[in-house]
Design a protein around this motif. Sequence first.
Motif, PDB file in Angstrom:
ATOM      1  N   LEU A 441       0.831  -1.203   0.000  1.00 14.13           N
ATOM      2  CA  LEU A 441       0.000   0.000   0.000  1.00 14.13           C
ATOM      3  C   LEU A 441       0.869   1.257   0.000  1.00 14.13           C
ATOM      4  CD1 LEU A 441      -2.729  -1.040   2.614  1.00 14.13           C
ATOM      5  CD2 LEU A 441      -3.032  -0.844   0.133  1.00 14.13           C
ATOM      6  N   LEU A 442       1.946   1.231   0.772  1.00  9.88           N
ATOM      7  CA  LEU A 442       2.853   2.381   0.824  1.00  9.88           C
ATOM      8  C   LEU A 442       3.580   2.567  -0.501  1.00  9.88           C
ATOM      9  CD1 LEU A 442       4.318   1.823   4.406  1.00  9.88           C
ATOM     10  CD2 LEU A 442       2.817   3.702   3.694  1.00  9.88           C
ATOM     11  N   MET A 443       3.932   1.486  -1.146  1.00  7.25           N
ATOM     12  CA  MET A 443       4.579   1.576  -2.468  1.00  7.25           C
ATOM     13  C   MET A 443       3.651   2.249  -3.464  1.00  7.25           C
ATOM     14  SD  MET A 443       6.312  -2.232  -2.566  1.00  7.25           S
ATOM     15  CE  MET A 443       6.729  -2.163  -4.327  1.00  7.25           C
ATOM     16  N   ASN A 444       2.375   1.908  -3.385  1.00 11.52           N
ATOM     17  CA  ASN A 444       1.403   2.536  -4.297  1.00 11.52           C
ATOM     18  C   ASN A 444       1.272   4.028  -4.033  1.00 11.52           C
ATOM     19  OD1 ASN A 444       0.925   0.003  -5.367  1.00 11.52           O
ATOM     20  ND2 ASN A 444      -0.910  -0.375  -4.145  1.00 11.52           N
ATOM     21  N   ASP A 445       1.533   4.432  -2.772  1.00  7.42           N
ATOM     22  CA  ASP A 445       1.491   5.859  -2.422  1.00  7.42           C
ATOM     23  C   ASP A 445       2.813   6.564  -2.693  1.00  7.42           C
ATOM     24  OD1 ASP A 445      -1.093   5.559  -1.547  1.00  7.42           O
ATOM     25  OD2 ASP A 445      -0.562   5.289   0.564  1.00  7.42           O
ATOM     26  N   GLY A 446       3.832   5.803  -3.102  1.00  7.09           N
ATOM     27  CA  GLY A 446       5.149   6.396  -3.356  1.00  7.09           C
ATOM     28  C   GLY A 446       6.000   6.549  -2.111  1.00  7.09           C
ATOM     29  N   SER A 447       5.578   5.931  -1.003  1.00  7.62           N
ATOM     30  CA  SER A 447       6.332   6.046   0.256  1.00  7.62           C
ATOM     31  C   SER A 447       7.348   4.901   0.333  1.00  7.62           C
ATOM     32  CB  SER A 447       5.380   6.004   1.451  1.00  7.62           C
ATOM     33  OG  SER A 447       4.403   7.008   1.359  1.00  7.62           O
ATOM     34  N   MET A 448       8.391   4.983  -0.481  1.00  6.24           N
ATOM     35  CA  MET A 448       9.335   3.887  -0.617  1.00  6.24           C
ATOM     36  C   MET A 448      10.175   3.622   0.646  1.00  6.24           C
ATOM     37  SD  MET A 448       8.556   2.592  -3.402  1.00  6.24           S
ATOM     38  CE  MET A 448       7.687   2.980  -4.930  1.00  6.24           C
ATOM     39  N   PRO A 449      10.695   4.632   1.332  1.00  5.02           N
ATOM     40  CA  PRO A 449      11.504   4.337   2.540  1.00  5.02           C
ATOM     41  C   PRO A 449      10.707   3.577   3.604  1.00  5.02           C
ATOM     42  CG  PRO A 449      11.868   6.595   1.816  1.00  5.02           C
ATOM     43  CD  PRO A 449      10.713   6.073   1.022  1.00  5.02           C
ATOM     44  N   GLN A 450       9.462   3.995   3.849  1.00  2.21           N
ATOM     45  CA  GLN A 450       8.629   3.305   4.837  1.00  2.21           C
ATOM     46  C   GLN A 450       8.309   1.879   4.377  1.00  2.21           C
ATOM     47  OE1 GLN A 450       8.188   6.375   3.563  1.00  2.21           O
ATOM     48  NE2 GLN A 450       6.858   7.647   4.886  1.00  2.21           N
ATOM     49  N   ALA A 451       8.060   1.735   3.066  1.00  4.07           N
ATOM     50  CA  ALA A 451       7.776   0.411   2.518  1.00  4.07           C
ATOM     51  C   ALA A 451       8.985  -0.509   2.682  1.00  4.07           C
ATOM     52  CB  ALA A 451       7.396   0.524   1.046  1.00  4.07           C
ATOM     53  N   MET A 452      10.175   0.018   2.408  1.00  2.64           N
ATOM     54  CA  MET A 452      11.387  -0.784   2.542  1.00  2.64           C
ATOM     55  C   MET A 452      11.583  -1.232   3.983  1.00  2.64           C
ATOM     56  SD  MET A 452      15.354   0.130   1.554  1.00  2.64           S
ATOM     57  CE  MET A 452      14.982   0.233  -0.198  1.00  2.64           C
ATOM     58  N   SER A 453      11.321  -0.353   4.942  1.00  2.00           N
ATOM     59  CA  SER A 453      11.469  -0.692   6.358  1.00  2.00           C
ATOM     60  C   SER A 453      10.537  -1.839   6.740  1.00  2.00           C
ATOM     61  CB  SER A 453      11.180   0.530   7.223  1.00  2.00           C
ATOM     62  OG  SER A 453      11.225   0.202   8.595  1.00  2.00           O
ATOM     63  N   LEU A 454       9.280  -1.766   6.301  1.00  2.00           N
ATOM     64  CA  LEU A 454       8.322  -2.822   6.617  1.00  2.00           C
ATOM     65  C   LEU A 454       8.707  -4.149   5.961  1.00  2.00           C
ATOM     66  CD1 LEU A 454       4.901  -0.936   6.371  1.00  2.00           C
ATOM     67  CD2 LEU A 454       5.866  -2.000   8.417  1.00  2.00           C
ATOM     68  N   LEU A 455       9.203  -4.082   4.736  1.00  2.00           N
ATOM     69  CA  LEU A 455       9.579  -5.301   4.030  1.00  2.00           C
ATOM     70  C   LEU A 455      10.770  -5.986   4.699  1.00  2.00           C
ATOM     71  CD1 LEU A 455       9.115  -4.030   0.376  1.00  2.00           C
ATOM     72  CD2 LEU A 455       7.783  -5.838   1.484  1.00  2.00           C
ATOM     73  N   LYS A 456      11.713  -5.210   5.166  1.00  4.29           N
ATOM     74  CA  LYS A 456      12.859  -5.798   5.864  1.00  4.29           C
ATOM     75  C   LYS A 456      12.428  -6.420   7.188  1.00  4.29           C
ATOM     76  CE  LYS A 456      16.503  -3.016   3.724  1.00  4.29           C
ATOM     77  NZ  LYS A 456      17.570  -1.997   3.915  1.00  4.29           N
ATOM     78  N   GLN A 457      11.452  -5.792   7.861  1.00  2.41           N
ATOM     79  CA  GLN A 457      10.906  -6.391   9.082  1.00  2.41           C
ATOM     80  C   GLN A 457      10.216  -7.717   8.759  1.00  2.41           C
ATOM     81  OE1 GLN A 457       8.502  -3.710  11.549  1.00  2.41           O
ATOM     82  NE2 GLN A 457       9.549  -1.967  10.614  1.00  2.41           N
ATOM     83  N   GLU A 458       9.447  -7.729   7.686  1.00  2.00           N
ATOM     84  CA  GLU A 458       8.741  -8.943   7.274  1.00  2.00           C
ATOM     85  C   GLU A 458       9.730 -10.071   6.990  1.00  2.00           C
ATOM     86  OE1 GLU A 458       5.816 -11.517   6.551  1.00  2.00           O
ATOM     87  OE2 GLU A 458       5.243  -9.417   6.801  1.00  2.00           O
ATOM     88  N   LEU A 459      10.779  -9.755   6.228  1.00  2.00           N
ATOM     89  CA  LEU A 459      11.723 -10.780   5.823  1.00  2.00           C
ATOM     90  C   LEU A 459      12.605 -11.253   6.974  1.00  2.00           C
ATOM     91  CD1 LEU A 459      12.604  -9.314   2.333  1.00  2.00           C
ATOM     92  CD2 LEU A 459      11.523 -11.527   2.774  1.00  2.00           C
ATOM     93  N   SER A 460      12.753 -10.429   8.005  1.00  2.00           N
ATOM     94  CA  SER A 460      13.537 -10.855   9.157  1.00  2.00           C
ATOM     95  C   SER A 460      12.859 -11.989   9.919  1.00  2.00           C
ATOM     96  CB  SER A 460      13.787  -9.673  10.098  1.00  2.00           C
ATOM     97  OG  SER A 460      12.573  -9.261  10.721  1.00  2.00           O
ATOM     98  N   MET A 461      11.524 -12.034   9.865  1.00  2.00           N
ATOM     99  CA  MET A 461      10.808 -13.098  10.572  1.00  2.00           C
ATOM    100  C   MET A 461      10.129 -14.065   9.607  1.00  2.00           C
ATOM    101  SD  MET A 461       7.475 -11.053  12.003  1.00  2.00           S
ATOM    102  CE  MET A 461       6.030 -10.858  10.958  1.00  2.00           C
ATOM    103  N   ASN A 462      10.119 -13.743   8.330  1.00  2.00           N
ATOM    104  CA  ASN A 462       9.460 -14.576   7.329  1.00  2.00           C
ATOM    105  C   ASN A 462      10.315 -14.599   6.063  1.00  2.00           C
ATOM    106  OD1 ASN A 462       7.540 -16.073   5.966  1.00  2.00           O
ATOM    107  ND2 ASN A 462       6.194 -14.324   5.527  1.00  2.00           N
ATOM    108  N   PRO A 463      11.534 -15.154   6.154  1.00  2.00           N
ATOM    109  CA  PRO A 463      12.494 -15.061   5.045  1.00  2.00           C
ATOM    110  C   PRO A 463      12.068 -15.780   3.774  1.00  2.00           C
ATOM    111  CG  PRO A 463      13.283 -16.560   6.751  1.00  2.00           C
ATOM    112  CD  PRO A 463      12.088 -15.881   7.312  1.00  2.00           C
ATOM    113  N   ASN A 464      11.096 -16.693   3.869  1.00  2.00           N
ATOM    114  CA  ASN A 464      10.658 -17.433   2.682  1.00  2.00           C
ATOM    115  C   ASN A 464       9.444 -16.816   1.997  1.00  2.00           C
ATOM    116  OD1 ASN A 464      12.639 -19.478   2.750  1.00  2.00           O
ATOM    117  ND2 ASN A 464      11.519 -20.554   4.358  1.00  2.00           N
ATOM    118  N   SER A 465       9.124 -15.580   2.352  1.00  2.32           N
ATOM    119  CA  SER A 465       8.006 -14.892   1.689  1.00  2.32           C
ATOM    120  C   SER A 465       8.480 -14.378   0.330  1.00  2.32           C
ATOM    121  CB  SER A 465       7.497 -13.734   2.542  1.00  2.32           C
ATOM    122  OG  SER A 465       6.554 -12.965   1.819  1.00  2.32           O
ATOM    123  N   TYR A 466       8.139 -15.085  -0.716  1.00  4.19           N
ATOM    124  CA  TYR A 466       8.604 -14.674  -2.038  1.00  4.19           C
ATOM    125  C   TYR A 466       7.933 -13.373  -2.491  1.00  4.19           C
ATOM    126  CZ  TYR A 466       4.364 -17.074  -3.749  1.00  4.19           C
ATOM    127  OH  TYR A 466       3.065 -17.475  -3.957  1.00  4.19           O
TER     128      TYR A 466
END
Length: 550
Positions: A441-466
């Motif tokens: 949703l943030l990517m669609n709004d152009g909020s890339m830094p916030q989106a990147m932060s959330l994605l790194k949090q996701e992958l830290s606990m869910n590394p197999n989320s393709y």
Amino acid sequence: MSTPFFKSKIYIYIILAVASFVIYAQSLKYEYTFYDDVTLIQDNKDWFSDISNLPKLFTTSVFRNDAANDNFYRPVLMLSFFTDTQLGGENIFRVTNILLHMLCCIILFRLLLLFEINFQLSSVLAFLFCIHPLNVAAIAWLPGRNDSLLALLVSASFFFFVKFRQGNLFKHGAFAAAFYFAALFTKESALLFFPMFILYDFLYVKKYSFIYYASIIISIVIYFSARQSVIHHVENPPASFFISAMFNNLPAIFIYLGKMIFPFNLSTYPTIKDSTILYGIIVVVLILIAAYITFKKNYKTIFLFICWTIFSLAPVLIPSNDNIEMGLLEHRSYLSLMGFILLFATVINGIHQLNRFRIYALAVFTFAFIYFNLRHAQNYKSEFDFYSNAVATSPSSSFAHKGLGIYYQVQNKVIESKEQYNIALALNPSIKEVRNNLARLLMNDGSMPQAMSLLKQELSMNPNSYTACYNLASVYYQGNDFANAEVWYKKTLSINPTYIDAMNDYGALLASQKRIKEATMMFQQILVINPNYTQATENLRLLQTISTQQ
């Protein structure tokens, strides 16, 4: 003197068949709920349509598109979906669910008669099972057939086993073994029903059929061998997790038992926290009182069906996911409810004082069950209805809020979607994919830094989320960080090699770097997987034009 037609078995079969189709006719027009049904059926439509894939049903897991994380091996269930697709697809799936329910009602009726429940009471109880609101999920929700199909095969196996032990006819024993073999390949919880055969022999026959038990054990060995060849890579939580979870989930038994007599608090995704054990305690007390006052002290049969009811409910104590609260999905009680009906019949069959009240009780239960059935079935008619009910009836469920958030996101209702996702995270910070969805949703709004932060949090606990890997690659790509974008596109495809959206974007990245040969190969691979993927076709045409100009 011949038996009047309205007192014949055929007449009851017709009543049960008509009742099944009438009460569930509305479900024939229902949409997908997007809870497993799309993954199991719609996403496999092309695969099921190819008759050459029939043998592969026994060499693949249920969620074959996510085989790396799938722990379920149920080829007979998949065969049922495969057969429906071959016969006509969308219009057949729901008819099959109703047919399976109808057959279960009939086999329950025959079991009641087999255990010497009088014809009238057997007919009434089979009819009440037919319209019971607790069974709605097994019919109105397409994946719910897993439990009605299991119940049909297990109860048919037990029916023929009893016939076999009473008359010692080989054909009955063969049927019993064949149905149990099929049940094993339908759902793994069939394993827990094996003790019922031994228990029946212990209580009634007083000697054991070791040859029959051996055939069952051979079936179990074959099942585990086949399962191990397909599922051997999934990491399960430690045993201590399951032991602790089973102890914590014991109230689930009372919650399910309560709904068998008092189906008031039904839900598409019930949880322990949002349910009550009170009705279950009342049901247990009522059964104990009835068992005490019945003049037919048939304690052997009462004990047999108590075991059926409890053994069939035992799997609900085992969580299938360690990062969300367990859902006490109502279709999972289908087989147990059959056992409870048999138990209930055994108890009240010997209480003559109830005879004059039976007609009134039948009327009350019939109208109440029909009302609750028709009302609850509405919660399965669409994705929105399913998750709205889940949130309303289980407000503490992070899974329910996540599901409703996904629905709003697809409908482009950004504010509502973010609200549901934030509630889900507040309830359960470890829930998977919610941060990934919020990042989208943030990517669609152009909020890339916030989106990147959330994605790194996701992958830290869910590394197999393709999908999280793919979204992170997209963030880097849009930020012109092509080196990191390539790293994460490769990571995405290492987890899911056939994720064609990632393949297409990676191909575009390769083309932008003038790596024409690699890009061409990527787009060609996409078209092998999906010849109708138009973006890959267009990209290949553009690359050919560029190559010609050069």
